[in-house]
Design an enzyme around this catalytic site. Structure first.
Site, PDB file in Angstrom:
ATOM      1  N   GLN A  55       0.865  -1.183   0.000  1.00 12.87           N
ATOM      2  CA  GLN A  55       0.000   0.000   0.000  1.00 12.87           C
ATOM      3  C   GLN A  55       0.899   1.230   0.000  1.00 12.87           C
ATOM      4  O   GLN A  55       1.523   1.560   1.003  1.00 12.87           O
ATOM      5  CB  GLN A  55      -0.899   0.004   1.238  1.00 12.87           C
ATOM      6  CG  GLN A  55      -1.862   1.192   1.270  1.00 12.87           C
ATOM      7  CD  GLN A  55      -2.463   1.396   2.651  1.00 12.87           C
ATOM      8  OE1 GLN A  55      -1.753   1.577   3.626  1.00 12.87           O
ATOM      9  NE2 GLN A  55      -3.786   1.363   2.730  1.00 12.87           N
ATOM     10  N   ARG A 112      -4.318  10.276   3.198  1.00 12.60           N
ATOM     11  CA  ARG A 112      -3.056  11.007   3.308  1.00 12.60           C
ATOM     12  C   ARG A 112      -2.970  12.077   2.213  1.00 12.60           C
ATOM     13  O   ARG A 112      -3.942  12.769   1.951  1.00 12.60           O
ATOM     14  CB  ARG A 112      -1.877  10.040   3.293  1.00 12.60           C
ATOM     15  CG  ARG A 112      -1.957   8.918   4.347  1.00 12.60           C
ATOM     16  CD  ARG A 112      -2.087   9.441   5.763  1.00 12.60           C
ATOM     17  NE  ARG A 112      -0.986  10.237   6.192  1.00 12.60           N
ATOM     18  CZ  ARG A 112       0.095   9.794   6.821  1.00 12.60           C
ATOM     19  NH1 ARG A 112       0.218   8.496   7.076  1.00 12.60           N
ATOM     20  NH2 ARG A 112       1.049  10.618   7.191  1.00 12.60           N
ATOM     21  N   LYS A 169      -7.524   2.411  -2.429  1.00 10.28           N
ATOM     22  CA  LYS A 169      -8.274   2.615  -1.187  1.00 10.28           C
ATOM     23  C   LYS A 169      -9.004   3.944  -1.294  1.00 10.28           C
ATOM     24  O   LYS A 169      -8.396   5.005  -1.296  1.00 10.28           O
ATOM     25  CB  LYS A 169      -7.349   2.626   0.025  1.00 10.28           C
ATOM     26  CG  LYS A 169      -8.066   2.934   1.324  1.00 10.28           C
ATOM     27  CD  LYS A 169      -7.084   3.076   2.487  1.00 10.28           C
ATOM     28  CE  LYS A 169      -7.833   3.509   3.741  1.00 10.28           C
ATOM     29  NZ  LYS A 169      -6.906   3.718   4.885  1.00 10.28           N
TER      30      LYS A 169
END
Length: 249
Positions: free
Chosen positions: A98, A197, A244
């Site tokens: 990831q 993020r 994601k």
């Protein structure tokens, strides 16, 4: 309906032996440079040996950050990730990384932390030589730089998404693509793009206050995320890519 948990499933170019996945969680088991060491390897091998068909390593940074997460920013790290991939593949377990980038100026903060370290070394040397005045001066300098670094980090965590230059975003995207290429070289099966993020912040109308091509409309706010996916596909065409998705756009 029967229980399909143990049945194979095809996703993209991968076929998983069952539907059991270990999601991207951070463990803190990595080495100081973020590489996969013995502790991490043993942890993930137990998951594969226990029957998991898919393991995703969480929060893998393509740059050298100060945060204790996995990192793959240098070619010298490829062998340890290859060892991880080869180990999991023995149990027919697929492996993904990831990838994410933190929402701050990593090189900028890193330089400040390095400068503070140099000042501390200079203070120690001056103290050994009996020059207390210089030692005090260098110690004070180190403390001020460290304070400034944390202040910049605090500021960036709130504003970097809007203040990052197009050149900085391009450099980050290039770094993510290079990391994916290293993953492909290591025999990793897939990349999960961390949609939170920095990438997720750019997508958010709450956090993104840009007025350029990466801000404003939904199309502009999601532009960078799509560019990141495209860059990964071009750098590592054989890898399956998943994304994601953040909760708020």
């Amino acid at each position: 309906m029967g229980n399909k948990l143990s049945e194979p499933i095809k996703v993209g170019n991968l076929t998983f032996k069952n539907r059991i996945m270990f999601p991207p969680l951070t463990t803190g088991y990595e080495e100081r440079d973020g590489s996969i060491g013995a502790r991490s390897l043993n942890f993930y091998e137990r998951l594969a040996k226990g029957g998991a068909a898919y393991v995703v390593i969480g929060d893998v940074a393509p740059v050298r950050t100060a945060s204790p997460t996995p990192k793959l920013y240098d070619d010298s790290q490829i062998p340890v990730y290859k060892n991880l991939a080869d180990t999991l593949h023995k149990y027919d377990c697929k492996l993904a990384l990831q990838l994410f980038h933190p929402e701050y100026d990593v090189p900028g903060v890193g330089r400040m932390i390095m400068e503070a370290g140099i000042a501390r070394q200079a203070a120690a040397k001056a103290r050994e030589e009996g020059n207390e005045q210089e030692a005090a001066k260098q110690t004070q300098l180190a403390e001020q730089i460290t304070k400034d670094a944390y202040a910049k980090l605090h500021h960036d965590m709130q504003h970097f998404v809007s203040e990052a230059t197009a050149a900085q975003l391009e450099e980050i995207k290039t770094g993510i693509a290079a990391c994916a290429k290293r993953a492909e070289s290591a025999g990793i099966d897939a990349i999960e793009v961390h949609g939170d993020r920095l990438v997720g912040s750019l997508c958010s109308k709450v956090l993104n206050h840009r007025t350029d091509e990466y801000g404003g409309s939904f199309e502009n706010r999601t532009r960078y995320a799509l560019e990141v996916v495209k860059a990964i596909k071009e750098a590592a065409p054989d890898l399956m890519i998943e994304y994601k998705l953040p909760f708020v756009f």
